[in-house]
Design an enzyme around this catalytic site. Structure first.
Site, PDB file in Angstrom:
ATOM      1  CE  LYS A 154      -2.006  -1.150   3.973  1.00 52.55           C
ATOM      2  NZ  LYS A 154      -1.357  -2.457   4.240  1.00 52.55           N
TER       3      LYS A 154
ATOM      4  NE  ARG B 292       1.764  -5.024  11.046  1.00 55.89           N
ATOM      5  CZ  ARG B 292       2.880  -4.837  10.332  1.00 55.89           C
ATOM      6  NH1 ARG B 292       4.053  -5.270  10.801  1.00 55.89           N
ATOM      7  NH2 ARG B 292       2.832  -4.224   9.185  1.00 55.89           N
TER       8      ARG B 292
HETATM    9  P1  AP5 Z   1       4.798  -1.550   1.906  1.00 50.93           P
HETATM   10  O1  AP5 Z   1       4.482  -0.754   0.689  1.00 50.93           O
HETATM   11  O2  AP5 Z   1       5.536  -0.894   2.992  1.00 50.93           O
HETATM   12  O3  AP5 Z   1       3.473  -2.297   2.429  1.00 50.93           O
HETATM   13  P2  AP5 Z   1       2.192  -1.772   3.184  1.00 50.93           P
HETATM   14  O4  AP5 Z   1       1.016  -2.413   2.556  1.00 50.93           O
HETATM   15  O5  AP5 Z   1       2.220  -0.285   3.270  1.00 50.93           O
HETATM   16  O6  AP5 Z   1       2.424  -2.473   4.584  1.00 50.93           O
HETATM   17  P3  AP5 Z   1       2.329  -1.919   6.051  1.00 50.93           P
HETATM   18  O7  AP5 Z   1       3.104  -2.853   6.912  1.00 50.93           O
HETATM   19  O8  AP5 Z   1       2.663  -0.469   6.105  1.00 50.93           O
HETATM   20  O9  AP5 Z   1       0.812  -2.118   6.329  1.00 50.93           O
HETATM   21  P4  AP5 Z   1       0.109  -2.139   7.669  1.00 50.93           P
HETATM   22  O10 AP5 Z   1      -1.280  -1.940   7.217  1.00 50.93           O
HETATM   23  O11 AP5 Z   1       0.386  -3.332   8.483  1.00 50.93           O
HETATM   24  O12 AP5 Z   1       0.811  -0.937   8.493  1.00 50.93           O
HETATM   25  P5  AP5 Z   1       0.411   0.595   8.773  1.00 50.93           P
HETATM   26  O13 AP5 Z   1       1.635   1.391   8.828  1.00 50.93           O
HETATM   27  O14 AP5 Z   1      -0.693   1.011   7.901  1.00 50.93           O
HETATM   28  O15 AP5 Z   1       5.602  -2.849   1.400  1.00 50.93           O
HETATM   29  C1  AP5 Z   1       6.075  -3.828   2.313  1.00 50.93           C
HETATM   30  C2  AP5 Z   1       7.467  -4.348   1.861  1.00 50.93           C
HETATM   31  O16 AP5 Z   1       7.313  -5.037   0.607  1.00 50.93           O
HETATM   32  C3  AP5 Z   1       8.474  -3.218   1.596  1.00 50.93           C
HETATM   33  O17 AP5 Z   1       9.739  -3.671   1.988  1.00 50.93           O
HETATM   34  C4  AP5 Z   1       8.405  -3.001   0.073  1.00 50.93           C
HETATM   35  O18 AP5 Z   1       9.637  -2.524  -0.457  1.00 50.93           O
HETATM   36  C5  AP5 Z   1       8.079  -4.408  -0.433  1.00 50.93           C
HETATM   37  N1  AP5 Z   1       7.211  -4.396  -1.621  1.00 50.93           N
HETATM   38  C6  AP5 Z   1       6.187  -3.541  -1.893  1.00 50.93           C
HETATM   39  N2  AP5 Z   1       5.605  -3.845  -3.081  1.00 50.93           N
HETATM   40  C7  AP5 Z   1       6.267  -4.936  -3.556  1.00 50.93           C
HETATM   41  C8  AP5 Z   1       6.123  -5.731  -4.745  1.00 50.93           C
HETATM   42  N3  AP5 Z   1       5.181  -5.460  -5.676  1.00 50.93           N
HETATM   43  N4  AP5 Z   1       6.978  -6.777  -4.912  1.00 50.93           N
HETATM   44  C9  AP5 Z   1       7.926  -7.047  -3.969  1.00 50.93           C
HETATM   45  N5  AP5 Z   1       8.126  -6.333  -2.838  1.00 50.93           N
HETATM   46  C10 AP5 Z   1       7.297  -5.295  -2.625  1.00 50.93           C
HETATM   47  O19 AP5 Z   1      -0.185   0.447  10.271  1.00 50.93           O
HETATM   48  C11 AP5 Z   1       0.671   0.124  11.342  1.00 50.93           C
HETATM   49  C12 AP5 Z   1      -0.131   0.009  12.630  1.00 50.93           C
HETATM   50  O20 AP5 Z   1      -0.731   1.293  12.939  1.00 50.93           O
HETATM   51  C13 AP5 Z   1      -1.307  -0.977  12.620  1.00 50.93           C
HETATM   52  O21 AP5 Z   1      -0.903  -2.300  12.902  1.00 50.93           O
HETATM   53  C14 AP5 Z   1      -2.203  -0.380  13.699  1.00 50.93           C
HETATM   54  O22 AP5 Z   1      -1.733  -0.706  14.993  1.00 50.93           O
HETATM   55  C15 AP5 Z   1      -2.022   1.124  13.498  1.00 50.93           C
HETATM   56  N6  AP5 Z   1      -3.025   1.663  12.559  1.00 50.93           N
HETATM   57  C16 AP5 Z   1      -2.793   2.192  11.326  1.00 50.93           C
HETATM   58  N7  AP5 Z   1      -3.944   2.560  10.736  1.00 50.93           N
HETATM   59  C17 AP5 Z   1      -4.936   2.250  11.619  1.00 50.93           C
HETATM   60  C18 AP5 Z   1      -6.359   2.359  11.576  1.00 50.93           C
HETATM   61  N8  AP5 Z   1      -6.990   2.846  10.488  1.00 50.93           N
HETATM   62  N9  AP5 Z   1      -7.058   1.933  12.664  1.00 50.93           N
HETATM   63  C19 AP5 Z   1      -6.434   1.461  13.756  1.00 50.93           C
HETATM   64  N10 AP5 Z   1      -5.105   1.295  13.856  1.00 50.93           N
HETATM   65  C20 AP5 Z   1      -4.348   1.693  12.785  1.00 50.93           C
HETATM   66 MG    MG Z   2       2.350   1.095   4.864  1.00 45.62          MG
END
Ligand code: AP5
Ligand code: MG
Ligand code: ZN
Length: 217
Positions: free
Chosen positions: A13, A171
């Site tokens: 994402k 998660r």
């Molecule tokens: P990346 O692009 O970083 O993936 P992502 O989908 O953004 O993953 P996140 O871990 O950020 O998602 P998340 O939803 O768990 O965390 P968030 O920060 O939102 O890619 C991942 C890896 O893969 C990278 O190394 C990248 O280089 C690689 N990659 C990407 N695309 C690729 C491809 N096509 N091929 C190969 N490799 C690839 O949330 C964190 C925490 O915050 C949550 O757990 C929760 O506690 C809290 N939180 C956030 N939002 C809320 C909400 N709305 N409500 C309640 N709590 C919340």
């Molecule tokens: Mg992210």
């Protein structure tokens, strides 16, 4: 355009959102990034959020909805935005509908990135993020030009505290139980695009561009 990108942890994402928002000139609103900034700045909200994030649990809806409502009311969101990682629960999705109604706008598209669980662990344990600007890299899939340094700002790269095997497992469970049902919620709004996320970054981007009717290359 008013967009939303959803998908399991590690679906890509943030990676896609960064490219899309730059291309379309709209703000990238990631609740995860907002929480990480609040933690870094040591705010009261950051302190509250940290315990949930490090346990792989969701931050309570009232806190999360509050920060998104405030952010969407800022002037730079008037012509569009991309929400990344929000909403994650049905009450958050309902709250978002209310916020958008109040602002008199509608979502144009919901992008749902689909990635099988087997490849998520590898992506997340290999992820490195920039201490300075938050950009995301992968040690083998998407390495920086110079090991350990951000291509964009030269900042130092580090691992996220919630990218341990144990927290990732939590998660993923939370995603299946609380967030995956939103796919049906948006299915009924007829604006969802299902995108296979287990393809190279450029191919995923191209498919998103096809769905939006825009050239994102
Ligand atoms: P990346 O692009 O970083 O993936 P992502 O989908 O953004 O993953 P996140 O871990 O950020 O998602 P998340 O939803 O768990 O965390 P968030 O920060 O939102 O890619 C991942 C890896 O893969 C990278 O190394 C990248 O280089 C690689 N990659 C990407 N695309 C690729 C491809 N096509 N091929 C190969 N490799 C690839 O949330 C964190 C925490 O915050 C949550 O757990 C929760 O506690 C809290 N939180 C956030 N939002 C809320 C909400 N709305 N409500 C309640 N709590 C919340
Ligand atoms: Mg992210
Ligand atoms: Zn950087």
């Amino acid at each position: 355009m008013r967009l939303l990108i959803m998908g399991p942890p590690g679906a890509g994402k943030g990676t896609q959102a960064e490219i899309i928002t730059k291309k379309l000139g709209i703000p990238h609103i990631s609740t995860g990034d907002m929480f990480r900034k609040a933690i870094k700045d040591g705010t009261a909200m950051g302190k509250k959020a940290k315990a949930y994030i490090d346990a792989g649990q969701l931050v309570p809806d009232d806190v999360t909805v509050g920060i998104v409502k405030e952010r969407l009311s800022e002037a730079d969101c008037a012509e569009g935005f991309l929400l990344d990682g929000f909403p994650r629960t049905v009450p958050q999705a309902e709250a978002l509908d209310d916020i958008l109604n109040e602002l008199g706008v509608k979502l144009d598209k919901v992008i749902s990135l689909e990635v099988p669980q087997e490849i998520i662990l590898h992506r997340l344990t290999g992820r490195r993020i920039c201490k300075g600007c938050g950009s995301s890299y992968h040690i083998s899939n998407n390495p920086p030009k110079v090991a350990g340094k951000c291509d964009k700002c030269g900042g130092e790269l580090m691992q996220r505290t919630d990218d341990t095997e144990e927290t990732v497992a939590s998660r993923l469970r939370v995603y299946e139980q609380q967030t995956a049902p939103l796919i049906n919620f948006y299915e009924s709004h007829h604006i969802i695009c299902h995108i296979k996320g287990d393809q190279p970054i450029e191919q995923v981007l191209q498919r998103i561009g096809n769905c939006l009717g825009r050239d994102l290359a």
